[in-house]
Design an enzyme around this catalytic site. Structure first.
Site, short mmCIF file in Angstrom:
data_model
loop_
_atom_site.label_atom_id
_atom_site.label_comp_id
_atom_site.label_asym_id
_atom_site.label_seq_id
_atom_site.Cartn_x
_atom_site.Cartn_y
_atom_site.Cartn_z
N GLY A 69 0.82 -1.20 0.00
CA GLY A 69 0.00 0.00 0.00
C GLY A 69 0.86 1.25 0.00
O GLY A 69 2.04 1.21 0.35
N GLN A 101 2.90 9.75 1.62
CA GLN A 101 4.19 9.07 1.46
C GLN A 101 4.92 9.51 0.20
O GLN A 101 6.11 9.25 0.07
CB GLN A 101 3.99 7.56 1.45
CG GLN A 101 3.57 7.01 2.80
CD GLN A 101 3.42 5.53 2.74
OE1 GLN A 101 2.37 5.01 2.35
NE2 GLN A 101 4.48 4.82 3.11
N CYS A 158 6.87 -0.60 6.72
CA CYS A 158 6.36 0.59 6.04
C CYS A 158 7.42 1.10 5.06
O CYS A 158 8.60 1.16 5.41
CB CYS A 158 6.03 1.66 7.08
SG CYS A 158 5.39 3.19 6.37
N LEU A 159 6.98 1.48 3.88
CA LEU A 159 7.91 2.02 2.89
C LEU A 159 8.59 3.30 3.40
O LEU A 159 9.70 3.61 2.99
CB LEU A 159 7.17 2.33 1.58
CG LEU A 159 6.59 1.12 0.85
CD1 LEU A 159 5.72 1.57 -0.32
CD2 LEU A 159 7.70 0.19 0.38
N HIS A 190 -3.50 0.33 7.81
CA HIS A 190 -2.19 0.99 7.75
C HIS A 190 -2.28 2.27 6.91
O HIS A 190 -1.78 3.33 7.31
CB HIS A 190 -1.17 0.00 7.17
CG HIS A 190 0.21 0.51 7.07
ND1 HIS A 190 1.23 0.06 7.89
CD2 HIS A 190 0.79 1.42 6.24
CE1 HIS A 190 2.36 0.66 7.56
NE2 HIS A 190 2.11 1.49 6.56
N GLU A 191 -2.93 2.17 5.75
CA GLU A 191 -2.99 3.33 4.85
C GLU A 191 -3.90 4.42 5.39
O GLU A 191 -3.57 5.61 5.28
CB GLU A 191 -3.42 2.90 3.44
CG GLU A 191 -2.46 1.92 2.78
CD GLU A 191 -0.99 2.28 2.88
OE1 GLU A 191 -0.64 3.48 2.77
OE2 GLU A 191 -0.17 1.37 3.06
N HIS A 224 -1.94 6.40 7.80
CA HIS A 224 -1.08 7.39 7.15
C HIS A 224 -1.86 8.67 6.85
O HIS A 224 -1.34 9.78 7.04
CB HIS A 224 -0.52 6.85 5.83
CG HIS A 224 0.76 6.11 5.97
ND1 HIS A 224 1.90 6.66 6.53
CD2 HIS A 224 1.10 4.85 5.61
CE1 HIS A 224 2.87 5.77 6.50
NE2 HIS A 224 2.41 4.65 5.96
#
Length: 161
Positions: A46, A51, A89-90, A131-132, A135
């Site tokens: 995701g 991000q 996480c990216l 998770h998204e 963010h």
């Protein structure tokens, strides 16, 4: 094809709640296209607009071969049953920690054209959806950690610098 660079922890955009999308226009279509192209790589489940440095309530997902997006998402249902698996996480590369999430989640929002969308998932998809949305609320998965898991993740983050 536009693959956007990923902002990392420390960038203020990751800690600021994202702005609601008000215009379903060419700019939104370009953002969604960039999110979809950027998430379409192995190991990426995701990606939220913050991000890539954009304060907009939009995310893309890539779970089990299913790729899509959601605009102005709201979590409308979480199961009482939980899962406790490693999450990464990216925006926090190299850090993985056991993170408790609901086993199932339902999120509602819109597609790029403003049509209502409802996504539901279990396991990895539920984890991704939660998770998204975090963010978009200015949170990262580290905020969900407690006790020894939190200490270990923060230690690993400190040691990496």
């Amino acid at each position: 094809m536009t693959i956007r660079p990923i902002r990392e922890l420390g960038d203020p955009v990751l800690r600021t709640p994202a702005d609601e999308v008000r215009a379903f226009d060419k700019e939104l279509a370009a953002l969604v296209r960039d999110l979809l192209e950027t998430v379409d790589h192995p190991g990426r489940a995701g990606l939220a607009a913050p991000q890539i440095g954009v304060s907009a309530r939009v995310f893309s997902y890539n779970v089990d071969g299913e790729i899509g997006h959601l605009v102005n998402p709201r979590v409308v249902e979480l199961s009482e049953e939980t899962q406790d698996g490693d999450e990464g996480c990216l925006s926090i590369p190299g850090i993985w920690a056991p993170t408790v999430r609901a086993m199932s989640a339902v999120v509602e929002g819109f597609d790029v054209h403003g049509e209502p969308l409802r996504l539901s998932g279990t396991g990895l998809m539920a984890r991704c959806l939660q998770h998204e949305v975090d963010h978009l609320d200015g949170k990262v998965f580290l905020d969900r950690l407690a006790g020894e898991a939190r200490k270990a993740a923060l230690r690993a983050l400190r040691d990496r610098r």
